[in-house]
Design an enzyme around this catalytic site. Structure first.
Site, mmCIF file in Angstrom:
data_model
loop_
_atom_site.group_PDB
_atom_site.id
_atom_site.type_symbol
_atom_site.label_atom_id
_atom_site.label_comp_id
_atom_site.label_asym_id
_atom_site.label_seq_id
_atom_site.Cartn_x
_atom_site.Cartn_y
_atom_site.Cartn_z
ATOM 1 N N CYS A 178 0.805 -1.223 0.000
ATOM 2 C CA CYS A 178 0.000 0.000 0.000
ATOM 3 C C CYS A 178 0.836 1.272 0.000
ATOM 4 C CB CYS A 178 -0.958 -0.015 1.188
ATOM 5 S SG CYS A 178 -2.072 -1.439 1.160
ATOM 6 N N LYS A 214 -8.346 0.077 10.478
ATOM 7 C CA LYS A 214 -8.405 -0.970 9.465
ATOM 8 C C LYS A 214 -7.463 -2.086 9.893
ATOM 9 C CE LYS A 214 -7.461 -1.948 4.628
ATOM 10 N NZ LYS A 214 -7.264 -1.411 3.282
ATOM 11 N N ARG A 255 0.378 -7.401 5.258
ATOM 12 C CA ARG A 255 0.196 -5.979 5.546
ATOM 13 C C ARG A 255 0.271 -5.660 7.039
ATOM 14 N NH1 ARG A 255 -1.094 -5.026 0.469
ATOM 15 N NH2 ARG A 255 -3.078 -5.538 -0.526
ATOM 16 N N GLU A 268 -5.986 5.357 16.935
ATOM 17 C CA GLU A 268 -6.004 5.667 15.491
ATOM 18 C C GLU A 268 -7.142 6.628 15.158
ATOM 19 O OE1 GLU A 268 -4.152 5.137 12.995
ATOM 20 O OE2 GLU A 268 -2.950 3.343 13.273
ATOM 21 N N LYS A 308 -13.153 -1.152 9.900
ATOM 22 C CA LYS A 308 -13.133 -2.171 8.859
ATOM 23 C C LYS A 308 -12.278 -3.361 9.286
ATOM 24 C CE LYS A 308 -11.413 -2.851 4.259
ATOM 25 N NZ LYS A 308 -10.462 -2.438 3.290
ATOM 26 N N SER A 345 -15.376 -7.838 1.771
ATOM 27 C CA SER A 345 -15.613 -8.899 0.782
ATOM 28 C C SER A 345 -15.805 -10.270 1.404
ATOM 29 C CB SER A 345 -14.448 -8.922 -0.208
ATOM 30 O OG SER A 345 -13.217 -9.105 0.468
ATOM 31 N N TYR A 405 -21.403 -4.662 -0.189
ATOM 32 C CA TYR A 405 -21.653 -5.184 -1.539
ATOM 33 C C TYR A 405 -23.131 -5.498 -1.723
ATOM 34 C CZ TYR A 405 -16.632 -5.301 -1.450
ATOM 35 O OH TYR A 405 -15.323 -4.899 -1.349
HETATM 36 C C1 PBG Z 1 -7.043 -1.328 -0.331
HETATM 37 C C2 PBG Z 1 -8.296 -1.906 0.199
HETATM 38 C C3 PBG Z 1 -8.578 -3.222 0.585
HETATM 39 C C4 PBG Z 1 -9.937 -3.256 0.897
HETATM 40 C C5 PBG Z 1 -10.418 -1.974 0.733
HETATM 41 N N1 PBG Z 1 -9.388 -1.150 0.324
HETATM 42 C C6 PBG Z 1 -7.726 -4.442 0.584
HETATM 43 C C7 PBG Z 1 -6.613 -4.562 1.530
HETATM 44 O O1 PBG Z 1 -6.349 -3.727 2.384
HETATM 45 O O2 PBG Z 1 -5.918 -5.581 1.378
HETATM 46 C C8 PBG Z 1 -10.715 -4.471 1.307
HETATM 47 C C9 PBG Z 1 -12.175 -4.429 0.984
HETATM 48 C C10 PBG Z 1 -12.884 -5.744 1.052
HETATM 49 O O3 PBG Z 1 -12.329 -6.785 1.437
HETATM 50 O O4 PBG Z 1 -14.066 -5.735 0.721
HETATM 51 N N2 PBG Z 1 -6.001 -1.197 0.558
#
Ligand code: PBG
Length: 328
Positions: free
Chosen positions: A130, A195, A217, A233, A248, A274, A313
């Site tokens: 990233c 996140k 990550r 954060e 998230k 997702s 989604y």
């Molecule tokens: C980009 C990003 C990600 C997601 C949203 N923005 C992937 C990640 O951090 O690997 C994930 C969204 C999802 O899983 O629906 N950094």
């Protein structure tokens, strides 16, 4: 003896009554639908890891706009899949980059559609991380300047709001400063404030082609054992000028949605990622759960925890469910 004059079941006796005393009220206005825009032409393809979601080339985005309209969804967040990637992710801030093309295409089709953009580099870097690499480490401060440049290029293409998802320290301040310098004082920042380094992003990384080519990550996204750190954060992002705080993923992180709602005055968004979507889809396809019910219940739980905004989604289907009164 206890005579049972107090009977909670009394208020559950009919649908009428249950809907009257609902504690959680939801509006389709609070939904944001994630959209994947892919470089090329005539591409409208279902994403294997996310059944029911599509890759759209800019010329096919009318399909998304029509579907959104049909269901009364008017807010989207865009992710881009570029043709070419490089070490510094230069496609992310190109004036004719894929997200920039996508924004223009959507605005031309429907100026009323509210377009948010994900600001990150992982879809554009050949290594899939990233930010800018220094050896095998993502260099925080070098990355900030590029993130700011990406945000400005999205705003120039017509984005209504930007949403940095990279988890670099100080990125909200860097982006705010750059937006302001370029006369985008009114473009809000929805920060992916807390996140986590989550396994639930798996289907997205397939969909966006953004899996890291080495390592993971965990040196920038958060450790899922921690919640005080998430509040830290969030507090930093408030200080840096975030307008909306996001948690998230959503479902396994409802404690954080709740704490964030209690502690901060800003609107709180939750991203049902997702993996959350794919799990419901897969369980339903296996005949194990009722998809519609599970969709409604999981969304209600996120709002009940305190989310004001839900990125999902399922946005089109949920908007219908809310209108029918099956949820909200
Ligand atoms: C980009 C990003 C990600 C997601 C949203 N923005 C992937 C990640 O951090 O690997 C994930 C969204 C999802 O899983 O629906 N950094």
């Amino acid at each position: 003896m206890f005579d049972n004059t107090i009977r909670p079941r009394r208020l559950r006796a009919s649908d009428h009554l249950r809907r009257l005393v609902r504690e959680t009220r939801i509006s389709p206005e609070s939904l944001i639908w994630p959209i994947f825009v892919i470089e090329g032409e005539h591409i409208y393809e279902e994403i294997p890891s996310l059944p029911g979601q599509y890759h759209y080339s800019p010329d096919e985005l009318h399909r998304m706009v029509e579907r959104a309209r049909e269901h009364g969804v008017s807010r989207v967040i865009l992710f881009g899949l570029p043709k070419d990637k490089d070490a510094i992710g230069s496609g992310a801030w190109a004036a004719d980059g894929i997200v920039q093309q996508g924004i223009r295409a959507i605005k031309a089709l429907d100026p009323e559609m509210y377009v948010i953009t994900d600001v990150c580099m992982c879809e554009y870097t050949a290594h899939g991380h990233c930010g800018i690499l220094c050896g095998h480490d993502v260099d925080n401060d070098q990355t900030l300047a590029l993130l700011a440049q990406i945000a400005v290029s999205h705003a120039m293409a017509g984005a209504d709001m930007v949403a940095p998802s990279d988890m670099m320290d100080g990125r909200v301040a860097a982006i705010r400063e750059a937006l302001d310098k370029n006369d985008f004082q009114n473009v809000p920042i929805m920060s992916y404030a807390a996140k986590y380094a989550s396994y639930f992003y798996g289907p997205f990384r397939d969909a966006a082609g953004s899996a890291p080519s080495f390592g993971d990550r965990r040196s920038y996204q958060m450790d899922w054992h921690n919640s005080r750190e998430a509040m830290r954060e969030c507090a930093l992002d408030v200080q840096e000028g975030a307008d909306i705080l996001m948690i998230k993923p959503a479902m396994s992180y409802l404690d954080l949605v709740y704490q964030c709602r209690q502690r901060f005055e800003l609107p709180v968004a939750a991203y049902a990622v997702s993996g959350e979507y794919a799990m419901i889809k897969a369980a339903a396809a296996a005949g194990l759960i009722d998809e519609y019910g599970a969709m409604c219940e999981s969304a209600a739980s996120i709002y009940r925890a305190g989310a004001d905004i839900l990125i999902t989604y399922y946005a089109p289907e949920l908007a219908d469910a809310i209108r029918k009164g099956d949820i909200g």
